[in-house]
Write a protein that holds these residues in place. Structure first.
Motif, PDB file in Angstrom:
ATOM      1  N   GLU A 300       3.564  88.281  -8.690  1.00  0.00           N
ATOM      2  CA  GLU A 300       3.144  89.365  -9.568  1.00  0.00           C
ATOM      3  C   GLU A 300       3.051  88.923 -11.030  1.00  0.00           C
ATOM      4  O   GLU A 300       2.609  89.703 -11.886  1.00  0.00           O
ATOM      5  N   GLY A 301       3.477  87.680 -11.318  1.00  0.00           N
ATOM      6  CA  GLY A 301       3.463  87.214 -12.699  1.00  0.00           C
ATOM      7  C   GLY A 301       4.499  87.914 -13.557  1.00  0.00           C
ATOM      8  O   GLY A 301       4.332  88.071 -14.762  1.00  0.00           O
ATOM      9  N   LEU A 302       5.593  88.315 -12.923  1.00  0.00           N
ATOM     10  CA  LEU A 302       6.654  89.034 -13.611  1.00  0.00           C
ATOM     11  C   LEU A 302       7.963  88.259 -13.526  1.00  0.00           C
ATOM     12  O   LEU A 302       8.075  87.287 -12.787  1.00  0.00           O
ATOM     13  N   ALA A 303       8.940  88.723 -14.267  1.00  0.00           N
ATOM     14  CA  ALA A 303      10.254  88.098 -14.238  1.00  0.00           C
ATOM     15  C   ALA A 303      11.172  88.870 -13.294  1.00  0.00           C
ATOM     16  O   ALA A 303      11.120  90.095 -13.206  1.00  0.00           O
ATOM     17  N   PHE A 304      12.022  88.127 -12.598  1.00  0.00           N
ATOM     18  CA  PHE A 304      13.067  88.736 -11.773  1.00  0.00           C
ATOM     19  C   PHE A 304      14.379  88.038 -12.087  1.00  0.00           C
ATOM     20  O   PHE A 304      14.434  86.814 -12.242  1.00  0.00           O
ATOM     21  N   GLY A 305      15.441  88.833 -12.204  1.00  0.00           N
ATOM     22  CA  GLY A 305      16.749  88.254 -12.477  1.00  0.00           C
ATOM     23  C   GLY A 305      17.859  89.203 -12.090  1.00  0.00           C
ATOM     24  O   GLY A 305      17.634  90.265 -11.498  1.00  0.00           O
ATOM     25  N   LEU A 306      19.073  88.824 -12.443  1.00  0.00           N
ATOM     26  CA  LEU A 306      20.256  89.600 -12.086  1.00  0.00           C
ATOM     27  C   LEU A 306      20.986  90.060 -13.334  1.00  0.00           C
ATOM     28  O   LEU A 306      20.956  89.391 -14.371  1.00  0.00           O
ATOM     29  N   LYS A 307      21.634  91.192 -13.201  1.00  0.00           N
ATOM     30  CA  LYS A 307      22.535  91.677 -14.245  1.00  0.00           C
ATOM     31  C   LYS A 307      23.953  91.595 -13.686  1.00  0.00           C
ATOM     32  O   LYS A 307      24.273  92.206 -12.669  1.00  0.00           O
ATOM     33  N   ILE A 308      24.777  90.783 -14.339  1.00  0.00           N
ATOM     34  CA  ILE A 308      26.177  90.598 -13.929  1.00  0.00           C
ATOM     35  C   ILE A 308      27.062  91.305 -14.934  1.00  0.00           C
ATOM     36  O   ILE A 308      27.009  91.017 -16.114  1.00  0.00           O
ATOM     37  N   THR A 309      27.937  92.198 -14.517  1.00  0.00           N
ATOM     38  CA  THR A 309      28.016  92.839 -13.227  1.00  0.00           C
ATOM     39  C   THR A 309      28.096  94.324 -13.453  1.00  0.00           C
ATOM     40  O   THR A 309      28.273  94.786 -14.585  1.00  0.00           O
ATOM     41  N   ASN A 310      28.014  95.034 -12.342  1.00  0.00           N
ATOM     42  CA  ASN A 310      28.298  96.451 -12.382  1.00  0.00           C
ATOM     43  C   ASN A 310      29.814  96.623 -12.454  1.00  0.00           C
ATOM     44  O   ASN A 310      30.570  95.660 -12.346  1.00  0.00           O
ATOM     45  N   THR A 311      30.248  97.840 -12.624  1.00  0.00           N
ATOM     46  CA  THR A 311      31.692  98.098 -12.659  1.00  0.00           C
ATOM     47  C   THR A 311      32.305  97.943 -11.267  1.00  0.00           C
ATOM     48  O   THR A 311      31.605  97.947 -10.273  1.00  0.00           O
ATOM     49  N   CYS A 312      33.619  97.830 -11.233  1.00  0.00           N
ATOM     50  CA  CYS A 312      34.325  97.638  -9.967  1.00  0.00           C
ATOM     51  C   CYS A 312      35.068  98.930  -9.609  1.00  0.00           C
ATOM     52  O   CYS A 312      35.850  99.439 -10.425  1.00  0.00           O
ATOM     53  N   PRO A 313      34.816  99.493  -8.426  1.00  0.00           N
ATOM     54  CA  PRO A 313      35.486 100.746  -8.053  1.00  0.00           C
ATOM     55  C   PRO A 313      36.959 100.522  -7.725  1.00  0.00           C
ATOM     56  O   PRO A 313      37.308  99.614  -6.977  1.00  0.00           O
ATOM     57  N   VAL A 314      37.812 101.344  -8.299  1.00  0.00           N
ATOM     58  CA  VAL A 314      39.249 101.248  -8.041  1.00  0.00           C
ATOM     59  C   VAL A 314      39.811 102.657  -7.869  1.00  0.00           C
ATOM     60  O   VAL A 314      39.170 103.650  -8.206  1.00  0.00           O
ATOM     61  N   ASP A 315      41.039 102.721  -7.351  1.00  0.00           N
ATOM     62  CA  ASP A 315      41.682 104.008  -7.103  1.00  0.00           C
ATOM     63  C   ASP A 315      42.434 104.478  -8.346  1.00  0.00           C
ATOM     64  O   ASP A 315      43.018 103.682  -9.083  1.00  0.00           O
TER      65      ASP A 315
END
Length: 1012
Positions: A300-315
């Motif tokens: 597609e001629g676009l960029a793909f990447g990752l976002k590190i990180t989402n939050t971590c679920p805890v009690d």
């Protein structure tokens, strides 16, 4: 008040910025000195194709929800704006679903909110308004010569919702806003009001592109199936034609890895099960998916990447937030986020772009950026004192590293750095010391609420800490020691071994590391105490009454000193041969020397206190009163503590007996192996002293809980570790036969009412071969004298005293360790101060406790705000003081929405007063967490209301404007009146606030057309 936020129309938003800057040199509370411009001229071109003047910005969260939040971010240095996530659930529906308060960032951060609380349409309008405002302000204020920032939109949480009409309109609107009403409104307003600006002109307005954002981050809830994530990403790439990043959850690391990492770094109290780890995207599936999406993006001629990180679920186990589950971020997420970034980068040999968020701050961002990770966004660090101002340091720290061409990630360097993060002590929970909340029990008043928590809440004797820190930093040691000795009768002892409660309350705890206050005190004592002593002259006796002090420990000497210097005749009786009790007879010499102790004793001697050593008081208090009008009992806690074992206690030695023998009797034979049972400072002393003895090869500290629960100061624990002493956690001694110490292995149980985890036996036993067992389980008080003299005791056998420390027998005071058991020197000194002041008052005498005043320009104070800094060497450490005794305003800094404001107003103790703007508040509760008082600024401060609905929904004292000169007012007593200017119905306080708000802060009032 209401949790509903009221977006400010663009016209009022721009006039607010212009008028506030003109009158206050601030915009939404951000001082012009904190505005950021990239002076080096460097810039970064991201993989998304955006040219930016810094590589940092707000993560999609509370700081990127409202237009004013994004503006504040930009002004201070943010250039990559991750605007807050939108989803199909929005507005009132999501507001009702979010528990309040919803943010708890006391150290690591927890939240129970996830998407914008506005409607999707309102969110679009907020982001568009901020987009225009930033470009106007950047040009007008000289912050940039080009559009040096970029937006990144965020959507969730399923494909159906993202394809819905309102979310699709949002995406398409940000891609091209030219035909949207809000874009046209902003442009039209600016076109009609260009005469308000000097540098921003028509050509600049026409240059504002309607293509607001061409990149997107997919933020999926925990548990979103892998195929759903891939379908959404594929849709965003192929149909929406957007550069796409996918948020990765730390659950990809696996339950065992996350649990082990957090436990090893002191975050063992964070509770979670393996539920999300089993149901979230699995690592192997993710890798294959990312490979496929990378190929799709190339086509597609676009960029793909990752976002590190989402939050971590805890009690939620310690009542952090009113929800069963919450999302963890900040300092505890840092080792997890960087580990996941390294692991994923390895898979793709650094060729998969990674944007980062998860514990970045001003002290680590440079190292993060050097690995090739970019851009870097933050949320937790700017929720803390300093707030948005912290962005400036973040931007400046990375300014020289910006390069116009993206080169990928140095994955080998990232690997190395990830390991360093886990092993670096500064990232351990306990680096912050054992500090829970800095909040004191001081009430939060409507006015004059600022305080220095180090002295008002943390120091039992209320030492004037900011004052002497300033003097020490300037090398004015003689002035500093006078300030210290005003409240502190033992500057050297407390400069050497004070338990420094003050440091637990230091605002620097919420920056990086508490200010080393105790060290500053000792510097002053070492440099100026002898001169101070030489200048002391005994005060004239001003009363015919006499005081007998029984005991010449730290508390007794303090009481005698306070009383004698203020004109009382005092005699101190001490059964030992020298003063300072536990300090001089028990505490090891490597902790404090005889010379240091004697230096403090010289103060009391010079003041004219009479000491009678080797004199034990055997007379009854009634008999003693025949000669003395007042009796102050300060006999300490010398009785052996509880046995460290259930069986074989006769084979152990008590800590006090052991320490006495070592300091006063030349020592004892300990054998080769020593076990110390306990975890307080005395246990640490016993361990370190044992390790120093000839013939001792091994010392083990045995404790039934874990390190984070040790009552000893963390500083003492670190000293024990430095001496290579083994700390055996979760181990409870059972028996000792003189050769073998049998112990039961323990485990932490559920949380108890105190906020600690309970401890319970496992039934598993271990045996330690040791030659000596020392029990350091706490000294007890011999209460026989109290009982013999008829003093009332409580159900626990402690003497009952008034706040003045006077007992049930008139004019008999009980202070120090003998009052309620072994405590700290400075708390005993506080007892002495209470008792002395009560006696002086009874005698009609004043006291010489002086309040020193060393004013400093506000500009100097504000310069230090928002700047993280590790402890400095020597007297320079005093320069880290944030001067909380002169300016607090923490509630204004930590509010993401800028709802707490500081106004300058005459007629009060301080010209800086706090006002709450209700329409900008969503009751996140962050200001309540960080306010050093017991109060909640968003509920306790005088409030400006924008709507009748919000006024009715509130209990806050404050004003609702009805028309030009008429207001609905909730008074201090809770009554509501209609007030017309000049009718005399308001108190002086409310009158002055209202007059000042109308005269100098007109822009705080309800903007015309504010959204209902």
């Amino acid at each position: 008040m209401s949790e509903f936020m009221r977006p400010i129309p663009f016209k009022e938003l721009m006039e607010w910025c212009r008028n506030e800057y003109k009158s206050q040199n601030t915009i939404f509370g951000i001082h012009k000195d904190k505005f950021y411009r990239n002076e080096k001229g460097t810039y970064i071109t991201t993989v998304l194709g955006d040219k930016m003047g810094s590589a940092v910005g707000p993560a999609a969260g509370p700081q990127s929800q409202l237009a004013q939040n994004i503006i504040a971010s930009y002004l201070t240095g943010a250039r990559f704006m991750e605007i807050k996530t939108v989803q199909i659930m929005d507005g009132e529906e999501i507001q009702n679903a979010v528990a309040r308060p919803c943010i708890f960032a006391e150290d690591e951060c927890y939240n129970c909110e996830w998407s914008t609380e506005l409607t999707v349409q309102q969110a679009f309008e907020e982001y568009t308004k901020a987009y225009f405002a930033i470009q106007v302000l950047a040009k007008e204020l000289g912050l940039a010569d080009y559009k040096d920032f970029a937006y990144n939109m965020s959507v969730g949480y399923d494909l159906a919702g993202i394809k819905s009409e309102k979310v699709d309109n949002y995406i398409e609107g940000l891609k091209d806003a030219s035909n949207t009403p809000i874009f046209k409104e902003c442009k039209e307003y600016l076109s009609d009001n260009l005469n308000n600006y000097i540098k921003f002109g028509s050509s600049d307005l026409e240059a504002i592109s309607p293509n607001i954002c061409q990149s997107i981050t997919l933020s999926t809830l925990h548990g979103c199936p892998a195929d759903e994530i891939e379908k959404i990403s594929h849709y965003l790439l192929t149909e929406k034609k957007l550069n796409t990043f996918v948020k990765c959850n730390p659950t990809m690391l696996g339950y065992d890895y996350v649990r082990k990492t957090l436990d090893s770094m002191g975050f063992d109290y964070i509770s979670f099960t393996d539920h999300h780890f089993k149901n979230d995207l699995q690592y192997d599936d993710a890798i294959e998916m990312f490979k496929r999406l990378t190929e799709t993006s190339k086509k597609e001629g676009l960029a793909f990447g990752l976002k590190i990180t989402n939050t971590c679920p805890v009690d939620t186990k310690r009542n952090e937030l009113p929800s069963e589950e919450m999302y963890m971020s900040g300092r505890s997420l840092y080792p997890l986020s960087i580990s996941l970034a390294a692991k994923l980068s390895n898979e793709f040999k650094g060729q998969l772009p990674i944007a980062y968020s998860g514990g970045a701050d001003g002290l680590n961002i440079r190292d993060l950026f050097k690995t090739g990770i970019q851009p870097i966004t933050v949320a937790t660090t700017i929720l803390k004192p300093g707030g948005y101002n912290r962005f400036k340091q973040l931007a400046e720290e990375t300014e020289d590293l910006l390069t116009p061409e993206y080169k990928g990630i140095d994955y080998q360097a990232l690997n190395k750095y990830a390991e360093e993060v886990k092993s670096n002590p500064v990232n351990n929970k306990l680096y912050r010391e054992k500090v829970a909340s800095r909040k004191t029990d001081k009430e939060l008043g409507l006015t004059d609420c600022y305080q220095a928590p180090c002295k008002d809440g943390g120091c039992p004797i209320n030492q004037q800490i900011p004052e002497y820190l300033k003097l020490v930093a300037e090398g004015r040691y003689e002035d500093a020691i006078k300030v210290i000795a005003n409240d502190n009768t033992a500057p050297t002892i407390l400069g050497q071994i004070c338990s420094h409660h003050c440091q637990e309350y230091c605002t620097r705890v919420d920056y990086e590391k508490t200010l080393q206050i105790r060290d500053m005190k000792l510097i002053a004592a070492d440099n100026a105490q002898e001169k101070l002593i030489s200048e002391i002259k005994p005060s004239d006796i001003k009363s015919n009454s006499k005081v007998a002090v029984i005991g010449a420990g730290p508390s007794g000497v303090a009481a005698a000193s306070y009383l004698r210097r203020n004109g009382m005749n005092v005699v101190v009786f001490e059964k030992l041969a020298k003063p300072y009790g536990i300090v001089s007879h028990v505490i090891p010499r490597f902790r404090i020397s005889d010379e240091q102790i004697n230096r403090d004793f010289k103060i009391a001697e010079a003041q004219g206190v009479e000491f009678r050593f080797n004199t034990e008081v055997t007379d009854s208090y009634e008999e003693l009163k025949k000669e003395y009008d007042y009796i102050v009992v300060a006999t300490g806690a010398w009785k052996n503590g509880a046995a460290p074992v259930k069986e074989g206690a006769e084979n152990t030695i008590d800590a006090l007996d052991f320490l006495w023998k070592m300091r006063m009797e030349g020592g004892m034979d300990l054998g080769k192996k020593v076990a110390v049972v306990g975890a307080g400072d005395v246990a640490m002393d016993c361990s370190r002293l044992s390790k120093r003895q000839l013939g001792v090869e091994e010392v083990t500290l045995v404790y039934r809980r874990t390190e984070s629960y040790m009552p000893a100061t963390q500083e003492e624990v670190e000293d024990v570790k430095a001496d290579n002493i083994t700390i055996l956690e979760l181990t409870a001694p059972v028996s000792y036969d003189g050769k073998v110490l049998k112990c039961e292995k323990m485990k932490l149980g559920d949380w108890d009412a105190s906020g600690r985890k309970s401890v319970e036996g496992t039934g598993e036993f271990i045996e330690l071969e040791v030659d000596t067992v020392i029990g350091a389980t706490g000294a007890k008080v011999d209460t026989s004298a109290f009982e013999a003299n008829g003093l009332n005791l409580d159900e626990r056998g402690r003497v009952k005293v008034l706040e003045s420390r006077e007992s049930s027998v008139e004019n008999v005071y009980v202070i120090g360790d003998c009052k309620a058991g072994a405590s700290t020197i400075v708390k005993g000194m506080a007892d002495a101060k209470f008792a002395a002041m009560d006696i002086l008052a009874k005698e009609g005498l004043g006291n010489d406790f002086t309040q020193f005043d060393f004013p400093e320009y506000d500009e100097v104070i504000y310069e230090r705000r928002g700047v993280l800094q590790r402890p400095l060497e020597g007297k320079e450490e005093g320069l880290r003081c944030l001067k909380c005794d002169q300016i607090c305003e923490i509630c204004t800094e930590v509010c993401p929405n800028r709802a707490n404001v500081a106004i300058e107003i005459e007629g009060f103790k301080t010209p800086h007063q706090i006002v709450h703007i209700d329409g900008m508040c969503n009751e996140c509760g962050n200001c309540a967490v960080f306010c050093p008082t017991a109060g909640k600024p968003y509920k306790d401060k005088i409030t400006v209301f924008w709507t009748e609905e919000d006024f009715i929904d509130s209990t806050n004292v404050g004003f609702l404007r009805i028309n030009e000169d008429t207001f609905k007012v909730r008074l201090e007593n809770g009554n509501i009146i209609e007030h017309k200017l000049g009718d005399g119905q308001l108190s002086y306080t409310l009158t002055r606030f209202l007059e000042t708000l109308l005269e100098d802060y007109e822009y705080y009032w309800a903007p015309t057309g504010v959204a209902k």
